[in-house]
Design a protein around this motif. Structure first.
Motif, short mmCIF file in Angstrom:
data_model
loop_
_atom_site.label_atom_id
_atom_site.label_comp_id
_atom_site.label_asym_id
_atom_site.label_seq_id
_atom_site.Cartn_x
_atom_site.Cartn_y
_atom_site.Cartn_z
N ALA A 129 -49.18 -31.33 101.19
CA ALA A 129 -48.53 -31.04 102.22
C ALA A 129 -48.10 -29.73 101.91
CB ALA A 129 -47.48 -31.89 101.18
N PHE A 130 -47.92 -28.78 101.68
CA PHE A 130 -48.44 -27.33 101.61
C PHE A 130 -48.91 -26.79 101.94
CE2 PHE A 130 -45.37 -27.57 97.74
CZ PHE A 130 -44.21 -27.27 98.69
N ALA A 131 -50.22 -27.02 102.05
CA ALA A 131 -51.16 -26.78 103.06
C ALA A 131 -51.62 -27.19 104.60
CB ALA A 131 -52.82 -27.74 102.37
N THR A 132 -50.66 -27.94 104.81
CA THR A 132 -50.36 -28.45 106.33
C THR A 132 -49.75 -27.47 106.46
OG1 THR A 132 -49.24 -30.50 105.68
CG2 THR A 132 -51.42 -30.62 105.83
N GLY A 133 -48.48 -27.21 106.06
CA GLY A 133 -47.43 -26.11 106.51
C GLY A 133 -46.33 -26.27 106.32
N ALA A 134 -46.23 -27.89 105.73
CA ALA A 134 -45.07 -28.58 106.09
C ALA A 134 -44.39 -28.56 104.84
CB ALA A 134 -45.62 -29.77 106.19
N GLY A 135 -42.61 -28.47 104.39
CA GLY A 135 -42.08 -28.22 103.51
C GLY A 135 -40.69 -28.87 103.36
N ASP A 136 -40.16 -28.48 104.57
CA ASP A 136 -39.12 -29.61 104.37
C ASP A 136 -38.34 -31.08 104.34
OD1 ASP A 136 -38.49 -26.85 105.65
OD2 ASP A 136 -38.86 -27.12 107.56
N ASP A 137 -37.21 -30.94 103.93
CA ASP A 137 -36.94 -32.65 103.52
C ASP A 137 -38.77 -33.16 102.38
OD1 ASP A 137 -35.26 -31.92 105.80
OD2 ASP A 137 -37.21 -32.51 106.79
N LEU A 138 -38.58 -32.32 101.43
CA LEU A 138 -39.48 -32.76 100.53
C LEU A 138 -39.35 -33.78 99.76
CD1 LEU A 138 -42.59 -31.97 100.17
CD2 LEU A 138 -41.29 -30.66 97.67
N THR A 139 -39.33 -35.50 99.88
CA THR A 139 -39.85 -36.51 98.99
C THR A 139 -40.67 -36.86 98.71
OG1 THR A 139 -38.07 -36.85 100.77
CG2 THR A 139 -38.58 -38.58 99.27
N PHE A 140 -40.18 -37.29 97.01
CA PHE A 140 -41.60 -36.92 96.22
C PHE A 140 -41.21 -39.09 95.84
CE2 PHE A 140 -44.11 -37.66 92.22
CZ PHE A 140 -45.40 -36.29 92.84
N LEU A 141 -41.88 -39.73 95.95
CA LEU A 141 -42.11 -41.12 94.97
C LEU A 141 -43.44 -40.45 94.32
CD1 LEU A 141 -42.37 -43.50 98.32
CD2 LEU A 141 -40.91 -43.44 96.73
N VAL A 142 -43.04 -41.47 93.11
CA VAL A 142 -43.60 -41.69 91.27
C VAL A 142 -44.98 -42.10 91.73
CG1 VAL A 142 -43.84 -40.99 88.88
CG2 VAL A 142 -41.95 -39.73 90.80
N VAL A 143 -46.10 -42.13 91.54
CA VAL A 143 -47.20 -43.04 91.15
C VAL A 143 -47.46 -42.33 89.24
CG1 VAL A 143 -49.37 -43.23 90.49
CG2 VAL A 143 -48.05 -43.12 93.31
N LEU A 144 -47.36 -43.70 88.52
CA LEU A 144 -47.63 -43.28 86.72
C LEU A 144 -47.94 -44.89 86.05
CD1 LEU A 144 -47.10 -41.40 84.32
CD2 LEU A 144 -45.05 -43.03 84.64
N GLY A 145 -49.40 -44.48 85.84
CA GLY A 145 -50.09 -45.35 85.30
C GLY A 145 -50.10 -44.54 83.93
N LEU A 146 -49.66 -45.80 82.18
CA LEU A 146 -50.22 -45.45 81.01
C LEU A 146 -51.12 -46.57 80.01
CD1 LEU A 146 -47.36 -43.96 80.22
CD2 LEU A 146 -49.08 -42.21 80.90
N PRO A 147 -51.78 -46.23 79.77
CA PRO A 147 -51.72 -47.10 78.47
C PRO A 147 -51.02 -47.85 77.25
CG PRO A 147 -53.50 -45.30 78.17
CD PRO A 147 -52.26 -45.19 78.93
#
Length: 342
Positions: free
Chosen positions: A94-112
């Protein structure tokens, strides 16, 4: 950072055959896949999308929604640090496109099944990194998976005039890199330094492997947000350096913009070059995969002094590594290798 799992945590890298961004599908195979399903052309609903680091969609006259997703296998054994690296790497698109405001993160997590106890520390690392970037973790999805994976979906906003895309690079512009290269050989050597190959690795390196790996981890857990904020007023195009390496990402920029790229300077983490030669990663040729690498930013020549000042004022590492040319493709022009410490 420990070089292997301690008494409490398992060595996460032992549960995957490929590590960090080196688990990405090869660039040519990905291009063929996109072609096969008809995802190589412009999408009228989007400002930009497939082929860029993230997609951008106008949601108002003065606002665009930027979305991306990125996840990968462990490049480090420590669960907390794995989470931090994964979050920084995902947000970097996202930062590479110049965007950084209202940053919201949805986690992807997978484990044995065997390493599910590490989930809380991985998630804690993600949360702390996202908080450092001024964002919020809003949820996610967790599964059982044979190889550990972590990362997430990133959503951010930006005014349309702040957006950057690789297709806007133009001949005569200068290219800046905001982190040194060498994460793949640094972390690869750490994983095997105590095995039967350990003596060979020790003899090949000019520095202790642990020192090289610690510096690589510090770079991988440095968010690209400050670099983006410093550059976007002056830049015309940007991409982040990840699994395709510097050469592959420069090639993507060249193809999207219909230009050529010449690379003449390669800053590398001191000690990683010798390790790369030992493993055959191709660091001196710009081919070594990077995990959570820096931004490659294209800047008009008239703005180079201003952008260098902005980088310095923001305490962002930066080096001019090449230029955009007429023609096509990417060429390494007798590149100078600079060894970077700290």
């Amino acid at each position: 950072m420990s070089d292997e799992g301690d008494d409490h945590w398992p060595a996460l890298t032992e549960y995957a055959e490929l590590h960090g961004c080196s688990c990405k599908v090869e660039q040519g195979e990905l291009e063929s896949l996109l072609t096969d399903v008809g995802l190589t052309g412009a999408q009228q609903e989007l400002r930009f999308g497939v082929g860029e680091d993230a997609s951008a969609r106008a949601i108002a006259d003065d606002l665009c929604l930027v979305t991306t997703i990125d996840f990968f296998t462990p490049i480090v054994d420590d669960p907390y640090e794995f989470g931090r690296v994964a979050a920084c790497n995902a947000a970097s698109d996202a930062f590479a496109t110049g965007a950084g405001d209202d940053l919201t993160f949805l986690v992807v997590l997978g484990l044995p099944q065997e390493v599910t106890d590490a989930a809380a520390e991985i998630l804690r690392g993600i949360v702390d990194a996202v908080d450092e970037m001024g964002g919020v973790v809003a949820g996610g999805h967790t599964i059982m998976n044979p190889w550990p994976i972590a990362g997430g979906t990133v959503v951010a906003t930006a005014p349309p005039e702040d957006l950057l895309q690789t297709s806007d690079a133009s001949p005569s512009e200068r290219l800046y890199l905001t982190k040194p290269l060498g994460t793949q050989p640094a972390m690869g050597a750490l994983r095997v330094r105590d095995g039967e190959f350990g003596e060979t690795i020790g003899e090949a390196s000019n520095r202790p492997v642990q020192d090289i790996a610690d510096e690589a981890l510090a770079w991988m857990t440095t968010p690209n947000r400050d670099a983006m904020l410093a550059a976007r007023e002056f830049a015309t195009a940007a991409t982040d350096i990840t699994g395709f390496g510097l050469l592959g990402q420069a090639r993507l920029l060249a193809e999207n913009a219909g230009v050529g790229v010449e690379l003449a300077h390669l800053p590398v983490i001191d000690g990683s070059l010798e390790l790369s030669r030992l493993f055959g990663y191709g660091l001196e040729d710009g081919e070594s995969a990077e995990t959570s690498g820096g931004l490659l930013v294209s800047v008009p020549e008239r703005h180079t002094e201003a952008v260098e000042t902005a980088f310095s004022d923001a305490d962002v590492f930066h080096r001019e590594v090449g230029r955009v040319t007429t023609g096509s493709g990417v060429a390494l022009v007798d590149p100078t290798i600079e060894r970077v410490r700290g």
